[in-house]
Design a protein around this motif. Structure first.
Motif, PDB file in Angstrom:
ATOM      1  N   THR A  92       0.834  -1.187   0.000  1.00  0.00           N
ATOM      2  CA  THR A  92       0.000   0.000   0.000  1.00  0.00           C
ATOM      3  C   THR A  92       0.869   1.237   0.000  1.00  0.00           C
ATOM      4  O   THR A  92       2.019   1.224   0.415  1.00  0.00           O
ATOM      5  CB  THR A  92      -0.906   0.014   1.242  1.00  0.00           C
ATOM      6  OG1 THR A  92      -0.085   0.137   2.399  1.00  0.00           O
ATOM      7  CG2 THR A  92      -1.755  -1.231   1.333  1.00  0.00           C
ATOM      8  N   GLU A  93       0.278   2.357  -0.462  1.00  0.00           N
ATOM      9  CA  GLU A  93       1.050   3.587  -0.534  1.00  0.00           C
ATOM     10  C   GLU A  93       1.468   4.072   0.849  1.00  0.00           C
ATOM     11  O   GLU A  93       2.465   4.752   1.013  1.00  0.00           O
ATOM     12  CB  GLU A  93       0.230   4.658  -1.248  1.00  0.00           C
ATOM     13  CG  GLU A  93       0.018   4.365  -2.739  1.00  0.00           C
ATOM     14  CD  GLU A  93      -0.745   5.471  -3.411  1.00  0.00           C
ATOM     15  OE1 GLU A  93      -1.042   6.483  -2.729  1.00  0.00           O
ATOM     16  OE2 GLU A  93      -1.028   5.351  -4.608  1.00  0.00           O
ATOM     17  N   ALA A  94       0.650   3.714   1.876  1.00  0.00           N
ATOM     18  CA  ALA A  94       0.939   4.188   3.231  1.00  0.00           C
ATOM     19  C   ALA A  94       2.077   3.424   3.895  1.00  0.00           C
ATOM     20  O   ALA A  94       2.633   3.876   4.882  1.00  0.00           O
ATOM     21  CB  ALA A  94      -0.317   4.083   4.099  1.00  0.00           C
ATOM     22  N   ALA A  95       2.413   2.258   3.356  1.00  0.00           N
ATOM     23  CA  ALA A  95       3.416   1.424   4.003  1.00  0.00           C
ATOM     24  C   ALA A  95       4.802   2.043   3.858  1.00  0.00           C
ATOM     25  O   ALA A  95       5.159   2.598   2.816  1.00  0.00           O
ATOM     26  CB  ALA A  95       3.408   0.025   3.414  1.00  0.00           C
ATOM     27  N   LEU A  96       5.576   1.924   4.938  1.00  0.00           N
ATOM     28  CA  LEU A  96       6.942   2.440   4.934  1.00  0.00           C
ATOM     29  C   LEU A  96       7.852   1.591   4.063  1.00  0.00           C
ATOM     30  O   LEU A  96       8.793   2.089   3.443  1.00  0.00           O
ATOM     31  CB  LEU A  96       7.460   2.478   6.373  1.00  0.00           C
ATOM     32  CG  LEU A  96       8.821   3.091   6.634  1.00  0.00           C
ATOM     33  CD1 LEU A  96       8.803   4.579   6.309  1.00  0.00           C
ATOM     34  CD2 LEU A  96       9.204   2.888   8.099  1.00  0.00           C
ATOM     35  N   PRO A 111       1.034  -4.060   9.814  1.00  0.00           N
ATOM     36  CA  PRO A 111       0.445  -2.736   9.567  1.00  0.00           C
ATOM     37  C   PRO A 111       0.593  -1.767  10.745  1.00  0.00           C
ATOM     38  O   PRO A 111       0.626  -0.546  10.542  1.00  0.00           O
ATOM     39  CB  PRO A 111      -1.038  -3.061   9.303  1.00  0.00           C
ATOM     40  CG  PRO A 111      -1.028  -4.458   8.774  1.00  0.00           C
ATOM     41  CD  PRO A 111       0.061  -5.144   9.547  1.00  0.00           C
ATOM     42  N   PHE A 152       3.151  -1.231  12.303  1.00  0.00           N
ATOM     43  CA  PHE A 152       4.491  -0.641  12.177  1.00  0.00           C
ATOM     44  C   PHE A 152       4.709  -0.060  10.781  1.00  0.00           C
ATOM     45  O   PHE A 152       5.850   0.157  10.364  1.00  0.00           O
ATOM     46  CB  PHE A 152       5.542  -1.701  12.493  1.00  0.00           C
ATOM     47  CG  PHE A 152       5.417  -2.268  13.885  1.00  0.00           C
ATOM     48  CD1 PHE A 152       6.044  -1.654  14.958  1.00  0.00           C
ATOM     49  CD2 PHE A 152       4.645  -3.392  14.130  1.00  0.00           C
ATOM     50  CE1 PHE A 152       5.911  -2.154  16.241  1.00  0.00           C
ATOM     51  CE2 PHE A 152       4.511  -3.910  15.407  1.00  0.00           C
ATOM     52  CZ  PHE A 152       5.137  -3.285  16.473  1.00  0.00           C
ATOM     53  N   ASP A 153       3.598   0.158  10.053  1.00  0.00           N
ATOM     54  CA  ASP A 153       3.647   0.715   8.693  1.00  0.00           C
ATOM     55  C   ASP A 153       4.480  -0.151   7.754  1.00  0.00           C
ATOM     56  O   ASP A 153       5.216   0.359   6.901  1.00  0.00           O
ATOM     57  CB  ASP A 153       4.207   2.146   8.708  1.00  0.00           C
ATOM     58  CG  ASP A 153       3.322   3.107   9.485  1.00  0.00           C
ATOM     59  OD1 ASP A 153       2.091   2.933   9.443  1.00  0.00           O
ATOM     60  OD2 ASP A 153       3.868   4.002  10.161  1.00  0.00           O
ATOM     61  N   LEU A 154       4.359  -1.466   7.915  1.00  0.00           N
ATOM     62  CA  LEU A 154       5.103  -2.401   7.077  1.00  0.00           C
ATOM     63  C   LEU A 154       4.149  -3.356   6.375  1.00  0.00           C
ATOM     64  O   LEU A 154       3.048  -3.639   6.862  1.00  0.00           O
ATOM     65  CB  LEU A 154       6.082  -3.221   7.927  1.00  0.00           C
ATOM     66  CG  LEU A 154       7.198  -2.469   8.647  1.00  0.00           C
ATOM     67  CD1 LEU A 154       7.925  -3.407   9.600  1.00  0.00           C
ATOM     68  CD2 LEU A 154       8.177  -1.873   7.645  1.00  0.00           C
ATOM     69  N   ASN A 155       4.566  -3.832   5.236  1.00  0.00           N
ATOM     70  CA  ASN A 155       3.948  -4.983   4.595  1.00  0.00           C
ATOM     71  C   ASN A 155       4.922  -6.144   4.655  1.00  0.00           C
ATOM     72  O   ASN A 155       6.139  -5.947   4.722  1.00  0.00           O
ATOM     73  CB  ASN A 155       3.592  -4.682   3.135  1.00  0.00           C
ATOM     74  CG  ASN A 155       2.327  -3.858   3.018  1.00  0.00           C
ATOM     75  OD1 ASN A 155       1.398  -3.988   3.828  1.00  0.00           O
ATOM     76  ND2 ASN A 155       2.279  -2.976   2.018  1.00  0.00           N
ATOM     77  N   ARG A 168       9.700  -4.024  14.743  1.00  0.00           N
ATOM     78  CA  ARG A 168      10.216  -2.742  15.257  1.00  0.00           C
ATOM     79  C   ARG A 168      11.597  -2.443  14.663  1.00  0.00           C
ATOM     80  O   ARG A 168      11.883  -1.308  14.271  1.00  0.00           O
ATOM     81  CB  ARG A 168      10.319  -2.798  16.781  1.00  0.00           C
ATOM     82  CG  ARG A 168       9.002  -2.735  17.506  1.00  0.00           C
ATOM     83  CD  ARG A 168       9.217  -2.497  18.998  1.00  0.00           C
ATOM     84  NE  ARG A 168       7.940  -2.347  19.671  1.00  0.00           N
ATOM     85  CZ  ARG A 168       7.278  -3.342  20.237  1.00  0.00           C
ATOM     86  NH1 ARG A 168       7.792  -4.555  20.225  1.00  0.00           N
ATOM     87  NH2 ARG A 168       6.112  -3.130  20.828  1.00  0.00           N
ATOM     88  N   ARG A 173      11.449  -1.530  10.958  1.00  0.00           N
ATOM     89  CA  ARG A 173      11.009  -0.140  10.819  1.00  0.00           C
ATOM     90  C   ARG A 173      12.157   0.823  11.122  1.00  0.00           C
ATOM     91  O   ARG A 173      12.358   1.818  10.411  1.00  0.00           O
ATOM     92  CB  ARG A 173       9.824   0.115  11.746  1.00  0.00           C
ATOM     93  CG  ARG A 173       9.340   1.558  11.766  1.00  0.00           C
ATOM     94  CD  ARG A 173       8.150   1.727  12.702  1.00  0.00           C
ATOM     95  NE  ARG A 173       7.843   3.151  12.884  1.00  0.00           N
ATOM     96  CZ  ARG A 173       7.145   3.894  12.042  1.00  0.00           C
ATOM     97  NH1 ARG A 173       6.673   3.340  10.926  1.00  0.00           N
ATOM     98  NH2 ARG A 173       6.910   5.175  12.284  1.00  0.00           N
TER      99      ARG A 173
END
Length: 390
Positions: free
Chosen positions: A2-6, A36, A38-41, A355, A358
């Motif tokens: 997703t675009e939001a993922a870091l 999600p 941690f903004d990861l896929n 963690r 990220r």
């Protein structure tokens, strides 16, 4: 992604029988569900899933309670959880990593058991935790070590896992022979007695074959009830890239077993109650010493091996309370915390890899400073073939 993922965390694992055809599927499903936060896929892939010279990766993702096939761009970070069952698997994994040159390794590996021993003996503090360790070079040297050791010699493969293919050999009282007990390649226990020492040593030499083995004095690391035990300490990098102790547990084997590994039929129990029962008032001191020793080792190994993400450290404790480092694993399991009921450690053990991933992405692939500063260990960086861990 997703675009939001870091970023995309790729977990590489070797193929295994079953559905899904991966090991540690429960652990990976937890990582996928938590990613999600941690903004990861996360994608799970096997070495043969790296396609088009690393331009695309096919694998699995966890969605709505099931594994489904997926194809992604190359991962930003690779968390290598391959446990190699053969040389072919090791070569395939190395080729896959080579085909992903832009992917940041979540962690480097450790060398084999001999390499770890050679690193740690450079430090006087770490050397105090080591036992006499020699490379097996044939029956003659094993015979020499047997003559020196009242309780026999323990032999283990340099790249072994789960207690498989380990041996304890002991001179038999009253005869010029030897007793040999151990576990075979399938982790099945065996016990043989030989009335002639040469016959027994020749059998051991055939059992070892071309594999590289270590010889160590057999340590009497059993509880009062006769169960073999050790203490597993899980050290992990946190979200700031610093080492922390996630948790610790006693791994307790069955009576008469050669090792305490969970794969060999062992279980896990909380540390402090066990130490107090076994060592009385000294139990608290031994616990504190284990905590101190576990904090010492990661920076020493990292200084020689490159950036690491987690370590499983196994310590033995003899009847007098002396602590010995038995093994260091760069791909540790975390089942012990579920068995002990330590829910905090169980939760951290799963979340910390996310963690740390990220943290690596947020620091723009910059290698973080080691916790605790310089280790003071001399010597150059070591080139390694990562070992299999348990």
């Amino acid at each position: 992604m997703t675009e939001a993922a870091l970023g995309l965390l790729g977990i590489m694992t070797c193929r295994r029988n079953g559905s899904p055809s991966i090991s540690e599927s429960s652990f990976y499903s937890h990582l996928c569900r938590l990613a999600p936060l941690f903004d990861l896929n996360v994608t799970i892939f096997q070495p043969d899933g790296v396609r088009e010279v690393g331009k695309r990766v096919t694998g699995l993702k966890w969605r709505n309670g099931e594994w489904i096939s997926t194809e992604t761009s190359p991962p930003d970070i690779v968390y290598n959880r391959c446990f190699y069952g053969s040389k072919k698997e090791r070569i395939a994994a190395a080729a896959a990593l080579t085909a992903l040159p832009m992917a940041l390794p979540w962690s480097r590996g450790l060398p084999d058991k001999w390499g770890v021993h050679e690193i740690l003996k450079r430090s006087s503090r770490a050397a105090a935790l080591l036992t006499d360790t020699r490379l097996y070079t044939g029956s003659r040297h094993l015979s020499d070590m047997l003559a020196e050791r009242e309780y026999g010699v323990f032999l283990k493969p340099l790249a072994g896992t789960h207690g498989k293919r380990t041996l304890h050999t002991l001179k038999r009282n009253g005869v010029l022979g030897v007793s040999v007990r151990g576990r075979d390649r399938d982790n099945v226990p065996f016990h043989h007695n030989f009335n002639d020492q040469k016959e027994g040593l020749d059998w051991i030499d055939r059992f070892i074959g071309p594999r590289r083995y270590l010889m160590q004095p057999y340590l009497q690391l059993t509880s009062r009830s006769g169960q073999p035990f050790d203490v597993r300490v899980l050290m992990q990098k946190n979200g700031r890239g610093l080492w922390e102790r996630t948790g610790m547990a006693v791994r307790l084997g069955t009576c008469g077993s050669l090792t305490s590994n969970l794969h060999g039929g062992g279980t896990a129990i909380p540390v402090l109650p066990f130490l107090q029962e076994e060592y009385g008032k000294a139990g608290k001191y031994i616990m504190a010493q284990l905590v101190e020793d576990a904090a010492l080792l990661p920076p020493l190994l990292e200084a020689a091996c490159g950036r690491l993400g987690e370590l499983g450290l196994d310590f033995g404790i003899d009847g007098g309370g002396r602590i010995t480092l038995l093994e260091a694993n760069s791909k540790p399991g975390r089942t012990v915390f579920r068995l002990t009921g330590d829910h905090r450690a169980e939760k951290l053990a799963i979340e910390n890899p996310l963690r740390y991933a990220r943290h690596l992405l947020l620091t723009n692939r910059r290698v973080p400073a080691l916790s605790g500063g310089s280790s003071g260990v001399p010597g150059r960086m070591i080139t390694m073939v990562p070992k299999e861990d348990s």
